[in-house]
Scaffold this motif. Structure first.
Motif, PDB file in Angstrom:
ATOM      1  N   HIS A 248       0.912  -0.984  -0.087  1.00 46.83           N
ATOM      2  CA  HIS A 248      -0.098  -0.044  -0.002  1.00 46.83           C
ATOM      3  C   HIS A 248       1.041   1.258  -0.169  1.00 46.83           C
ATOM      4  O   HIS A 248       0.319   2.332  -0.341  1.00 46.83           O
ATOM      5  N   ASP A 249       2.117   1.391   0.330  1.00 43.24           N
ATOM      6  CA  ASP A 249       2.972   2.342   0.413  1.00 43.24           C
ATOM      7  C   ASP A 249       3.370   2.654  -0.753  1.00 43.24           C
ATOM      8  O   ASP A 249       4.265   2.029  -1.429  1.00 43.24           O
ATOM      9  N   ARG A 250       3.397   3.844  -1.430  1.00 36.89           N
ATOM     10  CA  ARG A 250       3.659   4.375  -2.700  1.00 36.89           C
ATOM     11  C   ARG A 250       5.130   4.032  -2.716  1.00 36.89           C
ATOM     12  O   ARG A 250       5.694   3.858  -3.663  1.00 36.89           O
ATOM     13  N   VAL A 251       5.772   4.535  -1.747  1.00 35.66           N
ATOM     14  CA  VAL A 251       7.245   4.767  -1.577  1.00 35.66           C
ATOM     15  C   VAL A 251       7.801   3.211  -1.700  1.00 35.66           C
ATOM     16  O   VAL A 251       8.719   2.947  -2.445  1.00 35.66           O
ATOM     17  N   ARG A 252       7.420   2.205  -0.983  1.00 33.22           N
ATOM     18  CA  ARG A 252       7.577   0.983  -1.043  1.00 33.22           C
ATOM     19  C   ARG A 252       7.412   0.471  -2.714  1.00 33.22           C
ATOM     20  O   ARG A 252       8.182  -0.326  -3.061  1.00 33.22           O
ATOM     21  N   VAL A 253       6.359   0.781  -3.141  1.00 32.80           N
ATOM     22  CA  VAL A 253       6.000   0.202  -4.568  1.00 32.80           C
ATOM     23  C   VAL A 253       7.160   0.627  -5.825  1.00 32.80           C
ATOM     24  O   VAL A 253       7.679  -0.178  -6.194  1.00 32.80           O
ATOM     25  N   TYR A 285      -4.919  -5.006  -6.175  1.00 33.74           N
ATOM     26  CA  TYR A 285      -5.435  -5.858  -5.336  1.00 33.74           C
ATOM     27  C   TYR A 285      -6.945  -6.725  -5.678  1.00 33.74           C
ATOM     28  O   TYR A 285      -7.178  -7.711  -5.249  1.00 33.74           O
ATOM     29  N   ASP A 286      -7.373  -6.180  -6.829  1.00 32.92           N
ATOM     30  CA  ASP A 286      -8.683  -6.819  -7.069  1.00 32.92           C
ATOM     31  C   ASP A 286      -8.228  -7.748  -8.428  1.00 32.92           C
ATOM     32  O   ASP A 286      -9.206  -7.975  -9.347  1.00 32.92           O
ATOM     33  N   PHE A 287      -7.082  -8.082  -8.585  1.00 28.20           N
ATOM     34  CA  PHE A 287      -6.657  -8.964  -9.659  1.00 28.20           C
ATOM     35  C   PHE A 287      -6.499  -8.433 -11.030  1.00 28.20           C
ATOM     36  O   PHE A 287      -6.398  -8.870 -12.092  1.00 28.20           O
ATOM     37  N   SER A 288      -6.929  -7.039 -11.259  1.00 30.37           N
ATOM     38  CA  SER A 288      -6.845  -6.199 -12.461  1.00 30.37           C
ATOM     39  C   SER A 288      -5.364  -6.166 -12.685  1.00 30.37           C
ATOM     40  O   SER A 288      -4.366  -5.659 -11.929  1.00 30.37           O
ATOM     41  N   THR A 289      -4.974  -6.272 -14.025  1.00 26.44           N
ATOM     42  CA  THR A 289      -3.658  -6.228 -14.350  1.00 26.44           C
ATOM     43  C   THR A 289      -3.341  -5.242 -15.366  1.00 26.44           C
ATOM     44  O   THR A 289      -4.113  -5.192 -16.393  1.00 26.44           O
ATOM     45  N   LEU A 290      -2.601  -4.136 -15.134  1.00 26.08           N
ATOM     46  CA  LEU A 290      -2.182  -2.938 -16.165  1.00 26.08           C
ATOM     47  C   LEU A 290      -0.769  -3.309 -16.531  1.00 26.08           C
ATOM     48  O   LEU A 290       0.063  -3.522 -15.755  1.00 26.08           O
ATOM     49  N   THR A 291      -0.504  -2.969 -17.848  1.00 26.83           N
ATOM     50  CA  THR A 291       0.785  -3.111 -18.247  1.00 26.83           C
ATOM     51  C   THR A 291       0.804  -1.474 -19.116  1.00 26.83           C
ATOM     52  O   THR A 291       0.051  -0.915 -19.691  1.00 26.83           O
ATOM     53  N   ARG A 292       2.050  -1.008 -18.807  1.00 24.86           N
ATOM     54  CA  ARG A 292       2.528   0.435 -19.494  1.00 24.86           C
ATOM     55  C   ARG A 292       4.049   0.110 -20.101  1.00 24.86           C
ATOM     56  O   ARG A 292       4.756  -0.575 -19.556  1.00 24.86           O
ATOM     57  N   SER A 293       4.027   0.784 -21.077  1.00 25.39           N
ATOM     58  CA  SER A 293       5.421   0.659 -21.855  1.00 25.39           C
ATOM     59  C   SER A 293       5.884   1.977 -22.379  1.00 25.39           C
ATOM     60  O   SER A 293       5.050   2.770 -22.519  1.00 25.39           O
ATOM     61  N   ALA A 316       1.993   6.752 -13.767  1.00 26.11           N
ATOM     62  CA  ALA A 316       0.762   6.826 -14.671  1.00 26.11           C
ATOM     63  C   ALA A 316      -0.015   5.783 -14.060  1.00 26.11           C
ATOM     64  O   ALA A 316      -1.211   5.390 -14.791  1.00 26.11           O
ATOM     65  N   VAL A 317       0.270   4.925 -12.969  1.00 22.70           N
ATOM     66  CA  VAL A 317      -0.482   3.871 -12.702  1.00 22.70           C
ATOM     67  C   VAL A 317      -1.123   4.096 -11.160  1.00 22.70           C
ATOM     68  O   VAL A 317      -0.692   4.681 -10.182  1.00 22.70           O
ATOM     69  N   ASP A 318      -2.617   4.048 -11.101  1.00 19.99           N
ATOM     70  CA  ASP A 318      -3.202   4.213  -9.489  1.00 19.99           C
ATOM     71  C   ASP A 318      -2.946   2.834  -9.055  1.00 19.99           C
ATOM     72  O   ASP A 318      -3.516   1.689  -9.177  1.00 19.99           O
ATOM     73  N   THR A 319      -2.343   2.853  -7.774  1.00 15.26           N
ATOM     74  CA  THR A 319      -2.114   1.796  -7.015  1.00 15.26           C
ATOM     75  C   THR A 319      -2.889   1.730  -5.642  1.00 15.26           C
ATOM     76  O   THR A 319      -2.661   1.161  -4.729  1.00 15.26           O
ATOM     77  N   THR A 320      -3.914   2.783  -5.747  1.00 14.11           N
ATOM     78  CA  THR A 320      -4.893   2.875  -4.506  1.00 14.11           C
ATOM     79  C   THR A 320      -5.532   1.452  -4.503  1.00 14.11           C
ATOM     80  O   THR A 320      -5.943   0.926  -5.299  1.00 14.11           O
ATOM     81  N   GLY A 321      -5.380   0.923  -3.143  1.00 11.38           N
ATOM     82  CA  GLY A 321      -6.154  -0.070  -2.838  1.00 11.38           C
ATOM     83  C   GLY A 321      -5.284  -1.171  -2.699  1.00 11.38           C
ATOM     84  O   GLY A 321      -5.351  -2.300  -1.764  1.00 11.38           O
ATOM     85  N   GLY A 322      -3.859  -1.036  -3.126  1.00 19.12           N
ATOM     86  CA  GLY A 322      -2.890  -2.151  -3.081  1.00 19.12           C
ATOM     87  C   GLY A 322      -2.518  -2.998  -4.259  1.00 19.12           C
ATOM     88  O   GLY A 322      -3.023  -2.685  -5.265  1.00 19.12           O
ATOM     89  N   VAL A 323      -1.257  -3.312  -4.090  1.00 23.87           N
ATOM     90  CA  VAL A 323      -0.492  -4.180  -5.114  1.00 23.87           C
ATOM     91  C   VAL A 323      -0.034  -5.352  -4.922  1.00 23.87           C
ATOM     92  O   VAL A 323       0.700  -5.572  -3.784  1.00 23.87           O
ATOM     93  N   ARG A 324      -0.331  -6.088  -5.554  1.00 23.48           N
ATOM     94  CA  ARG A 324       0.083  -7.784  -5.293  1.00 23.48           C
ATOM     95  C   ARG A 324       0.934  -8.205  -6.157  1.00 23.48           C
ATOM     96  O   ARG A 324       1.718  -9.364  -5.770  1.00 23.48           O
ATOM     97  N   LEU A 325       1.161  -7.750  -7.343  1.00 22.31           N
ATOM     98  CA  LEU A 325       2.549  -8.196  -8.336  1.00 22.31           C
ATOM     99  C   LEU A 325       2.917  -7.081  -9.023  1.00 22.31           C
ATOM    100  O   LEU A 325       2.350  -5.947  -9.325  1.00 22.31           O
ATOM    101  N   LEU A 326       4.208  -6.839  -9.290  1.00 22.52           N
ATOM    102  CA  LEU A 326       4.983  -6.047  -9.851  1.00 22.52           C
ATOM    103  C   LEU A 326       5.919  -6.901 -10.750  1.00 22.52           C
ATOM    104  O   LEU A 326       6.510  -7.662 -10.248  1.00 22.52           O
ATOM    105  N   GLY A 327       5.984  -6.109 -12.020  1.00 21.54           N
ATOM    106  CA  GLY A 327       6.934  -6.779 -13.015  1.00 21.54           C
ATOM    107  C   GLY A 327       7.634  -5.631 -13.823  1.00 21.54           C
ATOM    108  O   GLY A 327       6.966  -4.839 -14.110  1.00 21.54           O
TER     109      GLY A 327
END
Length: 476
Positions: A248-253, A285-293, A316-327
């Motif tokens: 949830h912490d934007r700095v950690r993300v 957090y809701d399993f929606s996956t966003l890809t930006r390039s 450019a990505v809204d991480t409100t609510g939490g992030v479960r995966l990053l790549g």
């Protein structure tokens, strides 16, 4: 190869032979990479959430992947395949197409079967593992035959029998028919391959579009003219991590994104490549996956440039609510780098606002490695002491010798001391900071492999010796 990761672990650990073994990420959100056949009989399969696997097989051995071992065995197998033909097309660490005709070792069904049987024997002698061979006149049919032959078998599809063989099989067996296409065909009343062949090309084009419909109809008739391509150039290099707890912490993300970018560049440089497009993947957090390039001015392997591009994409990505995966990945690979890094960084910054969603899948092997280790592979972070001893990984003790980690926690690590060629070994427990215990490299799975250095200089006897009417070799 048969249940490759799990079979390699069983070969390396005598105490696990004949028992259910599951390899994958062991965190709360880990995923099964491979399950042994004993575990599969209990309902465990690849891509299954690890939590579900534990419910189905509570007494199985759960291990973290050891890619160093798997790559070593893969290299051995690919080297053997390369002796059969100059045309070898690897699909993954444990699977490849081989054009036997191009190698001059097979020209008909009899000679192809003989080579296939000998290949299985040599692979087992060199690696200690079993593989299944599918023989056919096309890549699609050879792939299907190898799956039908598992485990530890060989299947040859005789020319002219393709349609009869395929007819009763599920449409999902054909390349390009995934869950969505399969469901679409099911609603149209087409569930087996014969339904596709009987429907005709026009009907499949109407349902699926021209390109997909024409290709699928040809495959349903048993036609596949794709050549075996020796050089399958990687399209991307990427890494990703799934986190046990949503971030949830934007700095950690942002810190995680920069760490992944650095790892990605390490792999990029290890492959001797550079890339022009930086890709960020975020699963929320809701399993929606966003890809930006973001596409840079030219290819680079500079970690600063890739980190900064990935960080800009994150903005450019809204991480409100939490992030479960990053790549983080790099595509548009090249064998050279853009020297004007300052101009490139400035150009990339200008393009940051134009980053758009893109559906670019990560490289299979890199994504599997990153996803399988998951949160256990936090480079540059302070980790609990138990994290230093992943389950299944190799260790060496100054007194007890070579062993592997059965588990760790509460300041203790439990080790079973055994080698691939020893009887099942004894179990001992140590403090996680025991100075006599340290990580070790995997041991070879075969202690004294037979010498096949000249294989296949002499062709199998069935290729050169006369054959009697009963199909058995006659004496020379």
């Amino acid at each position: 190869m048969d249940a490759f990761y799990a079979s390699a672990e069983q070969a390396a650990k005598p105490s696990l032979r004949g028992k259910p073994v599951v390899v994958g990420g062991l965190g709360m959100r880990g995923v099964v990479a491979t399950a042994s056949y004993e575990a599969r009989r209990l309902g465990v399969h690849s891509a299954m959430p690890m939590a579900q696997a534990r419910r189905l097989a509570p007494n199985a051995a759960y291990l973290v992947p050891r890619f160093a071992l798997y790559r070593t065995v893969s290299d051995q197998v690919m080297e053997l395949l390369g002796r059969l033909s100059p045309l070898v097309e690897p699909l993954s660490l444990d699977e490849a197409f081989v054009d036997l005709e191009a190698g001059g070792v097979a020209e008909d069904s009899v000679s192809a079967r003989a080579v296939g049987e000998q290949l299985r024997t040599v692979i087992r002698a060199v690696t200690g593992l079993s593989g299944s061979v599918g023989l056919a006149g096309s890549k699609m049919l050879a792939k299907i035959a190898s799956e039908e032959a598992k485990p530890d078998g060989l299947m040859l599809i005789e020319p002219g029998t393709e349609r009869e063989l395929l007819a009763p099989m599920s449409v999902r067996i054909l390349p390009g028919v995934g869950p969505a296409t399969g469901d679409h065909l099911r609603r149209a009343g087409m569930t087996v391959v014969s339904h596709l062949a009987d429907a005709g090309e026009a009907e499949l084009v109407r349902l699926l579009g021209r390109a997909h419909g024409v290709a699928l109809h040809r495959m349903a008739l048993g036609h596949d003219d794709r050549p075996v391509v020796a050089e399958r150039d990687a399209k991307s290099v990427s890494v990703e991590d799934t986190f046990d707890v949503d971030l949830h912490d934007r700095v950690r993300v942002r810190t995680e994104v920069e760490r992944l970018a650095s790892r990605c560049v390490q792999r990029l440089r290890g492959a001797g490549r550079s890339g022009r497009t930086v890709v960020l993947k975020v699963r929320r957090y809701d399993f929606s996956t966003l890809t930006r390039s973001e596409t840079l001015r030219g290819p680079t392997d500079d970690p600063t440039v890739v980190r900064e591009a990935a960080a800009r994409l994150l903005e450019a990505v809204d991480t409100t609510g939490g992030v479960r995966l990053l790549g983080v990945g790099v595509t548009g690979l090249a064998d050279f780098t853009q020297e004007d890094l300052f101009a490139q960084a400035a150009d990339a910054e200008h393009a940051a606002g134009e980053a758009a969603a893109a559906d670019i899948p990560p490289d299979d092997r890199d994504a599997a490695e990153g996803g399988a280790t998951g949160a256990d592979d936090r480079e540059g972070e302070e980790q609990p002491a138990a994290r230093r001893w992943p389950a299944g990984h190799d260790v060496r003790h100054d007194v007890h010798g070579h062993g592997w980690v059965q588990g760790s926690g509460v300041g203790r690590v439990t080790v079973r001391f055994e080698e691939p060629w020893s009887p099942p070994g004894r179990v001992r427990t140590f403090r996680v900071d025991d100075p006599e215990l340290r990580p070790a490299d995997p041991l070879p799975l075969v202690r004294d492999p037979e010498d096949y250095s000249s294989w296949p200089a002499s062709l199998p006897k069935s290729l050169s010796g006369p054959v009697s009417e009963e199909g058995e070799e006659s004496s020379p």
